[in-house]
Scaffold this active site. Structure first.
Site, PDB file in Angstrom:
ATOM      1  N   LYS A 192       3.164 -25.750  14.346  1.00  0.00           N
ATOM      2  CA  LYS A 192       2.289 -26.622  15.115  1.00  0.00           C
ATOM      3  C   LYS A 192       1.649 -27.734  14.269  1.00  0.00           C
ATOM      4  CE  LYS A 192       0.992 -22.849  18.236  1.00  0.00           C
ATOM      5  NZ  LYS A 192       1.703 -23.042  19.489  1.00  0.00           N
TER       6      LYS A 192
ATOM      7  N   GLU B 163      -8.599 -26.738  15.998  1.00  0.00           N
ATOM      8  CA  GLU B 163      -8.623 -27.749  17.053  1.00  0.00           C
ATOM      9  C   GLU B 163      -9.958 -27.744  17.753  1.00  0.00           C
ATOM     10  OE1 GLU B 163      -5.409 -27.196  19.857  1.00  0.00           O
ATOM     11  OE2 GLU B 163      -3.959 -28.038  18.453  1.00  0.00           O
TER      12      GLU B 163
ATOM     13  N   HIS C  64      -4.674 -16.797  27.027  1.00  0.00           N
ATOM     14  CA  HIS C  64      -3.776 -17.881  26.630  1.00  0.00           C
ATOM     15  C   HIS C  64      -2.339 -17.642  27.049  1.00  0.00           C
ATOM     16  CE1 HIS C  64      -7.192 -19.233  24.381  1.00  0.00           C
ATOM     17  NE2 HIS C  64      -7.148 -18.196  23.575  1.00  0.00           N
TER      18      HIS C  64
ATOM     19  N   ARG D 160      13.189 -25.194  24.024  1.00  0.00           N
ATOM     20  CA  ARG D 160      14.050 -24.204  24.709  1.00  0.00           C
ATOM     21  C   ARG D 160      13.807 -24.332  26.206  1.00  0.00           C
ATOM     22  NH1 ARG D 160       9.733 -20.804  26.237  1.00  0.00           N
ATOM     23  NH2 ARG D 160       8.081 -20.785  24.684  1.00  0.00           N
TER      24      ARG D 160
HETATM   25  P1  ADP Z   1       6.759 -20.125  28.269  1.00  0.00           P
HETATM   26  O1  ADP Z   1       6.025 -21.008  27.307  1.00  0.00           O
HETATM   27  O2  ADP Z   1       8.234 -20.328  28.309  1.00  0.00           O
HETATM   28  O3  ADP Z   1       6.138 -20.058  29.596  1.00  0.00           O
HETATM   29  P2  ADP Z   1       5.303 -18.073  27.157  1.00  0.00           P
HETATM   30  O4  ADP Z   1       4.659 -19.043  26.233  1.00  0.00           O
HETATM   31  O5  ADP Z   1       4.511 -17.445  28.198  1.00  0.00           O
HETATM   32  O6  ADP Z   1       6.626 -18.694  27.716  1.00  0.00           O
HETATM   33  O7  ADP Z   1       5.975 -16.935  26.343  1.00  0.00           O
HETATM   34  C1  ADP Z   1       5.478 -16.641  25.112  1.00  0.00           C
HETATM   35  C2  ADP Z   1       6.565 -16.332  24.176  1.00  0.00           C
HETATM   36  O8  ADP Z   1       7.151 -15.106  24.508  1.00  0.00           O
HETATM   37  C3  ADP Z   1       7.644 -17.381  24.235  1.00  0.00           C
HETATM   38  O9  ADP Z   1       8.198 -17.531  22.953  1.00  0.00           O
HETATM   39  C4  ADP Z   1       8.611 -16.789  25.193  1.00  0.00           C
HETATM   40  O10 ADP Z   1       9.863 -17.312  24.951  1.00  0.00           O
HETATM   41  C5  ADP Z   1       8.484 -15.315  24.850  1.00  0.00           C
HETATM   42  N1  ADP Z   1       8.766 -14.475  26.004  1.00  0.00           N
HETATM   43  C6  ADP Z   1       8.138 -14.475  27.195  1.00  0.00           C
HETATM   44  N2  ADP Z   1       8.687 -13.594  28.020  1.00  0.00           N
HETATM   45  C7  ADP Z   1       9.695 -13.012  27.344  1.00  0.00           C
HETATM   46  C8  ADP Z   1      10.675 -12.008  27.650  1.00  0.00           C
HETATM   47  N3  ADP Z   1      10.748 -11.454  28.842  1.00  0.00           N
HETATM   48  N4  ADP Z   1      11.548 -11.657  26.703  1.00  0.00           N
HETATM   49  C9  ADP Z   1      11.496 -12.216  25.515  1.00  0.00           C
HETATM   50  N5  ADP Z   1      10.610 -13.151  25.164  1.00  0.00           N
HETATM   51  C10 ADP Z   1       9.729 -13.563  26.054  1.00  0.00           C
HETATM   52  P1  ADP Z   2       1.269 -20.919  22.166  1.00  0.00           P
HETATM   53  O1  ADP Z   2       2.271 -21.358  21.176  1.00  0.00           O
HETATM   54  O2  ADP Z   2       0.756 -19.563  21.912  1.00  0.00           O
HETATM   55  O3  ADP Z   2       1.722 -21.164  23.569  1.00  0.00           O
HETATM   56  P2  ADP Z   2      -0.482 -23.224  22.552  1.00  0.00           P
HETATM   57  O4  ADP Z   2      -0.904 -24.130  21.461  1.00  0.00           O
HETATM   58  O5  ADP Z   2       0.520 -23.727  23.488  1.00  0.00           O
HETATM   59  O6  ADP Z   2      -0.005 -21.853  21.885  1.00  0.00           O
HETATM   60  O7  ADP Z   2      -1.776 -22.762  23.340  1.00  0.00           O
HETATM   61  C1  ADP Z   2      -1.737 -21.729  24.291  1.00  0.00           C
HETATM   62  C2  ADP Z   2      -2.866 -21.901  25.288  1.00  0.00           C
HETATM   63  O8  ADP Z   2      -4.150 -21.905  24.660  1.00  0.00           O
HETATM   64  C3  ADP Z   2      -2.805 -23.204  26.040  1.00  0.00           C
HETATM   65  O9  ADP Z   2      -1.962 -23.124  27.148  1.00  0.00           O
HETATM   66  C4  ADP Z   2      -4.256 -23.421  26.424  1.00  0.00           C
HETATM   67  O10 ADP Z   2      -4.600 -22.690  27.566  1.00  0.00           O
HETATM   68  C5  ADP Z   2      -5.009 -22.846  25.258  1.00  0.00           C
HETATM   69  N1  ADP Z   2      -5.361 -23.907  24.306  1.00  0.00           N
HETATM   70  C6  ADP Z   2      -4.609 -24.296  23.267  1.00  0.00           C
HETATM   71  N2  ADP Z   2      -5.209 -25.289  22.579  1.00  0.00           N
HETATM   72  C7  ADP Z   2      -6.365 -25.538  23.209  1.00  0.00           C
HETATM   73  C8  ADP Z   2      -7.456 -26.437  22.967  1.00  0.00           C
HETATM   74  N3  ADP Z   2      -7.460 -27.264  21.923  1.00  0.00           N
HETATM   75  N4  ADP Z   2      -8.502 -26.430  23.824  1.00  0.00           N
HETATM   76  C9  ADP Z   2      -8.525 -25.566  24.859  1.00  0.00           C
HETATM   77  N5  ADP Z   2      -7.551 -24.695  25.127  1.00  0.00           N
HETATM   78  C10 ADP Z   2      -6.475 -24.665  24.318  1.00  0.00           C
HETATM   79 MG    MG Z   3       2.235 -22.974  24.377  1.00  0.00          MG
END
Ligand code: ADP
Ligand code: ADP
Ligand code: MG
Length: 649
Positions: free
Chosen positions: A116, A200, A235, A297
């Site tokens: 990230k 952040e 999250h 992906r």
């Molecule tokens: P997305 O961002 O595609 O909605 P999430 O962020 O909720 O998926 O999923 C979190 C992580 O876990 C991602 O790397 C996703 O690819 C993985 N993941 C979610 N569900 C599954 C599953 N059923 N089998 C394997 N990996 C999963």
């Molecule tokens: P991951 O790789 O686990 O999906 P993300 O960076 O996409 O991590 O963040 C996951 C979730 O956390 C976001 O969908 C959001 O709800 C919350 N989040 C992330 N960054 C922030 C932020 N700076 N302020 C508020 N909420 C955040």
């Molecule tokens: Mg995310």
């Protein structure tokens, strides 16, 4: 087009990819672990190759084994799905080196977006707005704490290698920073083997809005509109929809352009998602959104985009990977109606959403106009602790948002999951929540409304009454059958029931256990038959009965009640409150905060365990003294095993 594809995944996404691949005329090749030998994706595929033991590290993450399967099956290409190896640059490279096309972006693009901090630095250079914060190299706690102060609280500590909402801690005030950093690092190290973090600014009333992008290898990049994934718990996404409520054409164009710029900056190819966080305190603003990360992906929630655009994203992935040009320009991308997706999980909302494993006794989904269900399991399958416990995605589409949500809550009401607990009832409530319906929500919505959404349901008396009635009918059938065959009728195990045919009016009670709680049904017999009540409630009419062995499951509005007959009033097995702290599920102890002899007060933190992607805190049920510690940090522990004992004072 390719002639064959190996799907390096399992569950619903493997099944979903097989569907499209088959339609495109490909030979479909599945891989499976020992836990999945009879899984749906294995049966759907044209052929299946065993790749190793149940733990993902030994099978679905084992690059060499998957490539060996691809080689022996002579797979033209490899589709990684999501999760597992989908964002693993080494895997993408290894596929290509072995002569199989990787259905996804280049290894270099995956690497650029994989961490990230790097991704954010790159996006800043490309002119994409990023969340303000610190994403530099320095990692010493004192320095990070100063940075957090400069950024201004609340701040978010985030693992740079993070995913799935893990390795993230929100910090409210300076005094809490050190502890949050330690926790985020611990989780990040365990999950990603990388404890580095970034900081952040925590965006006010956050809305998660992401853009689906698509790029080909001929310089074309388009966006396929946004998805709103604001409804989250810890999250992690729970309900997703397209389009985003309150999205203006201006904001969509601006966010779409930013997402396309992000993809171009890394020479992207195939399907990708650029995730933004938006300030949802008031109306969405064109200057109020920031880049969070890019997922290189196919996304779990891609079906909502498919339903509003009419496209098959997996087909587009294959076409792009095969070198074809994107078949549509930006102006041709449609946005018809509204689509919503709910993630149906084997988890128990009444017990803090603990994953709920075991055999699926029954699994039924509604069908109909505007309903799509993507699943990877069937009745009879086991939900194991090895993988993500998602059962299915229930997706609905309608002309309006209200219509799509109505369809979703109705579809969830009609979804039958029996055996493991599921979140179907919780999701249905959520899809009906008034403020959410009105478009007034942010990522804290579920947490704020948790008490109402998971309201410990009072016992569903009419569901239990329905089960009681079914037991009686069963018994009546049995006795009738015995009478007819003129056999030596063995005495009924339920003697007081045997008299019901006499016609006289009488009342008996029927001892039952409902979800482990003892209770009694009243049965009133008269000339017309038996009238059953529980807590004065008659049997439910809008419920479904599933009989499984000695138990009857009553499923009503997405919730199940398991009822068995009880012989005596004393077989309750109700919590005795004897101070024994037991593991609520299979998992690993991360830390223990007390030792033999420690004085504890009720509610005090005793230990943290990790299970199914989450940390669970075990707390003291009473005031007392720790008299025994039976577990240790880093120890694997089985469900129900003793962690420690507390003697109350
Ligand atoms: P997305 O961002 O595609 O909605 P999430 O962020 O909720 O998926 O999923 C979190 C992580 O876990 C991602 O790397 C996703 O690819 C993985 N993941 C979610 N569900 C599954 C599953 N059923 N089998 C394997 N990996 C999963
Ligand atoms: P991951 O790789 O686990 O999906 P993300 O960076 O996409 O991590 O963040 C996951 C979730 O956390 C976001 O969908 C959001 O709800 C919350 N989040 C992330 N960054 C922030 C932020 N700076 N302020 C508020 N909420 C955040
Ligand atoms: Mg995310």
């Amino acid at each position: 087009m390719f002639k064959s594809v190996l799907i390096a995944n399992r569950g619903e996404i493997a099944c979903r990819i097989i569907r499209t691949a088959r339609r495109l005329g490909m030979r479909t090749i599945a891989v499976y672990s020992s836990a999945d030998a009879r899984a749906l994706h294995v049966r759907l595929a044209d052929e299946a190759h065993y790749v190793g033991d149940a733990p993902a590290s030994a099978s679905y993450l084992a690059i060499a084994k998957i490539l060996a399967a691809a080689k022996s099956a002579r797979a033209d290409c490899i589709h990684p799905g999501y999760g597992f190896l989908s964002e693993n640059a080494e895997f993408a490279r290894a596929c290509a080196a072995a002569g199989h096309v990787f259905v996804g972006p280049s290894a270099a693009a995956i690497e650029s977006m994989g961490l990230k901090d790097r991704a954010k630095a790159l996006m800043e250079k490309a002119g994409v707005p990023v969340v303000p914060g610190y994403h530099g190299e320095r990692q010493d706690p004192k320095f990070l704490k100063e940075k957090a102060y400069e950024i201004g609280y609340p701040v978010l500590v985030k693992a740079i290698a993070g995913g799935g909402g893990r390795g993230m801690r929100r910090v409210e005030k300076h005094a809490d920073f050190d502890e949050a950093l330690v926790a985020a690092r611990r989780e990040a190290r365990a999950a990603f083997d990388d404890e580095r973090v970034l900081l952040e600014k925590y965006v006010n009333a956050p809305r998660h809005i992401e853009m689906q992008v698509f790029a080909d290898n001929h310089g074309h990049v388009v966006h396929l509109n946004e998805r709103d994934c604001t409804l989250q718990r810890r999250h992690q996404k729970v309900i997703e929809e397209a389009p985003a409520p309150g999205m203006s054409a201006e904001l969509r164009a601006k966010m779409g352009a930013a997402a396309v710029a992000a993809a171009r900056a890394v020479n992207y190819s195939g399907a990708g998602t650029v995730e933004f966080i938006a300030d949802g305190a008031g109306a969405l603003r064109a200057d109020g959104f920031w880049f969070m990360e890019m997922n290189t992906r196919l996304q779990v929630e891609h079906p909502v985009t498919e339903m509003v655009t009419g496209l098959d994203l997996v087909e587009l992935q294959f076409r792009v990977a095969a070198g074809e040009k994107l078949p549509l320009s930006q102006e041709k991308v449609r946005l018809d109606g509204h689509a919503v997706e709910a993630r149906l999980y084997a988890e128990d909302p009444d017990r803090g959403f603990l994953p709920s494993t075991g055999r699926l006794v029954a699994l039924e989904f509604p069908a109909g106009e505007g309903i799509r269900v993507d699943t990877g399991v069937e009745a009879g399958a086991d939900i194991t602790p090895y993988y993500d416990p998602m059962i299915a995605k229930v997706i609905t589409h309608a002309r309006t948002r209200e219509g799509a949500l109505e369809r979703l809550s109705d579809a969830l009401d009609r979804t039958i999951v029996v055996g493991p607990r599921s979140n179907a009832g919780f999701l249905a409530q959520l899809a009906r929540a008034r403020e959410f319906r009105e478009g007034k929500f942010d990522t804290g919505f579920i947490a704020r409304n948790l008490a109402v959404l998971t309201e410990k349901r009072q016992r569903d008396a009419s569901a239990v009454a329905l089960a009681a009635q079914t037991f009686i009918e069963r018994e009546r059938t049995r006795i009738a059958a015995l009478a007819e065959s003129d056999a030596d009728a063995p005495p009924s195990p339920w003697d007081e029931m045997a008299g019901f045919q006499l016609g006289g009016e009488r009342i008996t009670s029927l001892p039952l256990m409902a979800d482990g709680e003892p209770l009694t049904a009243q049965v009133h017999y008269d000339a017309r038959g038996a009238m059953v009540t529980v807590d004065a409630m008659p049997p439910a009419r809008d419920a479904k009965i599933i009989e499984a062995g000695d138990a009857i499951y009553v499923v009503r509005k997405g919730r199940q009640t398991r009822v068995v007959r009880r012989r005596t009033e004393h077989s309750g097995g109700v919590d005795t409150g004897d101070g024994q702290i037991r593991a609520p599920m299979h998992g690993k102890i991360l830390s223990i905060f007390v030792e033999k002899g420690t004085q504890v007060t009720r509610g005090q933190r005793l230990a943290i365990m990790e299970a199914m992607k989450m940390e669970h805190t075990l707390t003291a049920p009473v005031d007392g003294v720790v008299v025994e510690v039976a577990a240790a940090a880093h120890m694997q522990i089985a469900e129900g095993a003793l962690v420690m004992r507390i003697e109350s004072e």
